[in-house]
Design a protein around this motif. Sequence first.
Motif, short mmCIF file in Angstrom:
data_model
loop_
_atom_site.label_atom_id
_atom_site.label_comp_id
_atom_site.label_asym_id
_atom_site.label_seq_id
_atom_site.Cartn_x
_atom_site.Cartn_y
_atom_site.Cartn_z
N GLY A 1 0.71 -1.09 -0.11
CA GLY A 1 0.21 0.10 0.05
C GLY A 1 0.88 1.19 0.13
O GLY A 1 2.17 1.28 -0.60
N LEU A 2 0.52 2.49 0.73
CA LEU A 2 1.24 3.44 0.75
C LEU A 2 1.47 3.70 1.87
O LEU A 2 1.58 4.98 2.53
CB LEU A 2 0.36 4.73 -0.10
N LYS A 3 1.91 2.88 2.88
CA LYS A 3 2.14 3.09 4.16
C LYS A 3 3.38 3.95 4.45
O LYS A 3 3.43 4.73 5.42
CB LYS A 3 2.31 1.68 4.89
N ARG A 4 4.39 3.89 3.37
CA ARG A 4 5.60 4.66 3.91
C ARG A 4 5.39 6.22 3.32
O ARG A 4 6.09 6.91 3.28
CB ARG A 4 6.77 4.14 2.97
N ALA A 5 4.12 6.52 3.15
CA ALA A 5 3.86 7.99 2.84
C ALA A 5 4.24 8.72 4.14
O ALA A 5 4.57 9.79 4.05
CB ALA A 5 2.14 8.18 2.50
N GLU A 6 3.70 8.05 5.31
CA GLU A 6 4.15 8.56 6.53
C GLU A 6 5.61 8.68 6.85
O GLU A 6 5.74 9.77 7.45
CB GLU A 6 3.52 7.62 7.47
N ILE A 7 6.25 7.84 6.26
CA ILE A 7 7.82 7.96 6.61
C ILE A 7 8.36 9.24 5.57
O ILE A 7 9.21 9.79 6.04
CB ILE A 7 8.58 6.79 6.41
N LEU A 8 7.67 9.31 4.57
CA LEU A 8 8.11 10.24 3.65
C LEU A 8 7.82 11.59 4.21
O LEU A 8 8.53 12.71 4.22
CB LEU A 8 7.49 10.16 2.16
N SER A 9 6.68 11.77 5.12
CA SER A 9 6.24 12.86 5.55
C SER A 9 7.31 13.10 6.66
O SER A 9 7.53 14.42 6.77
CB SER A 9 4.70 12.76 6.15
N ALA A 10 7.56 12.31 7.44
CA ALA A 10 8.52 12.60 8.41
C ALA A 10 9.85 13.16 7.94
O ALA A 10 10.56 14.04 8.97
CB ALA A 10 8.68 11.34 9.59
N GLN A 11 10.25 12.40 7.16
CA GLN A 11 11.70 12.86 6.47
C GLN A 11 11.43 14.51 5.91
O GLN A 11 12.26 15.13 6.19
CB GLN A 11 11.92 12.02 5.28
N ALA A 12 10.46 14.83 5.24
CA ALA A 12 10.19 16.11 4.97
C ALA A 12 10.24 17.17 6.04
O ALA A 12 10.74 18.25 6.05
CB ALA A 12 8.93 16.32 4.13
N ASN A 13 9.50 16.43 7.15
CA ASN A 13 9.38 17.49 8.44
C ASN A 13 10.86 17.81 8.94
O ASN A 13 11.38 18.68 9.35
CB ASN A 13 8.50 16.80 9.56
N GLY A 14 11.67 16.73 8.79
CA GLY A 14 12.96 16.77 9.40
C GLY A 14 13.96 17.81 8.30
O GLY A 14 14.58 18.66 9.12
N LEU A 15 13.66 17.57 7.18
CA LEU A 15 14.35 18.33 6.54
C LEU A 15 14.04 19.81 6.39
O LEU A 15 15.03 20.63 6.26
CB LEU A 15 14.20 18.06 4.71
N THR A 16 12.67 20.07 6.52
CA THR A 16 12.45 21.46 6.65
C THR A 16 12.90 22.04 7.88
O THR A 16 13.46 23.60 7.85
CB THR A 16 10.99 21.77 6.66
#
Length: 334
Positions: free
Chosen positions: A93-108
């Motif tokens: 599924g798209l479960k790792r969309a959450e991890i992408l979101s977390a990484q984007a948060n960290g980078l910002t």
Amino acid sequence: MTSAHHAHEPGGHAGHGGHAHGVAADADRRWLAIALTLIASFMAIEVVIGIIAQSLALISDAAHMLTDAVSIVLALIAMRLAARPARGGFTYGLKRAEILSAQANGLTLLLLGAWLAYEAVLRLIDPPEVEGGLVLGTALAGIMVNIAAAWCISKANRTSLNVEGAYQHILNDLFAFIGTAVAGLVVLLTGFARADAIATLVVVVLMVRAGYGLVRESGRIFLEAAPAHLDPDTIGDRLVAHGTVTEVHDLHVWTITSGQPALSAHVLVDPGADCHTVRRDLERTLHSDYGISHTTLQVDHAAEYLLEVRAGAFDDAHCETPHGPVHREEPHPH
């Protein structure tokens, strides 16, 4: 003939982090939406006051609040994507969309921290006039807003790295506002304008610390590293300690998304062992001792396996060059 058994977690591929979709996920979204409304409303006011007061600390807090708002929006989007069922080429599924979101948060957080550090150094060199009273009053109001927003997000499921990312944003912002309030008080009482820039640098340190943590954790998941609290070697030794298991290799432990560790392994057992029983025993051990319920175990009889390797009927490369260490039972003394 060898006997291969593939087993997945009981009950299919639903979430295993103690947080099912449905009512709980809807509740998470509701709390996040309330926090988003609080933050976005206050942020707009703070930008205006920061410009009037010429306070970089206030503007940095507002910028930090912008990343708070973005992190919550990303969290809400990721929750909806992660809840979609697996289909087509997306077998998880798209479960790792959450991890992408977390990484984007960290980078910002890291990028914004770098910009604010640069601006703060310039203000240390040439400090502008700062309205201490406005800074103090706004920071105190910001503390109250962030406490309310942090409380809202604490009601959501923080085992999700995605939700934890949003929570860390807001918690850091709370500490930042406390620092800004102190700076405003110093400027008001002493006229020391550089206190504003110093408070900004404190905010930067907090942002970098939180951002690095999120990028590191999300990076581990994307690189298929074992979860930090699980040691594959320890797990391999535990599996091979089963009375009828002779060898465990090609052992992989990874994280699908927050709170969903997965494991696969090739297990060799004694010639007379019941592969089905051994597999069930190992699955129970993995679930009870390590919290891993998404497992794929290939169980074969050791003697038959060795005969087929000699006959060239088996894929020699698979077992002659296994991925990772090979765990074998200790020889029994006679």
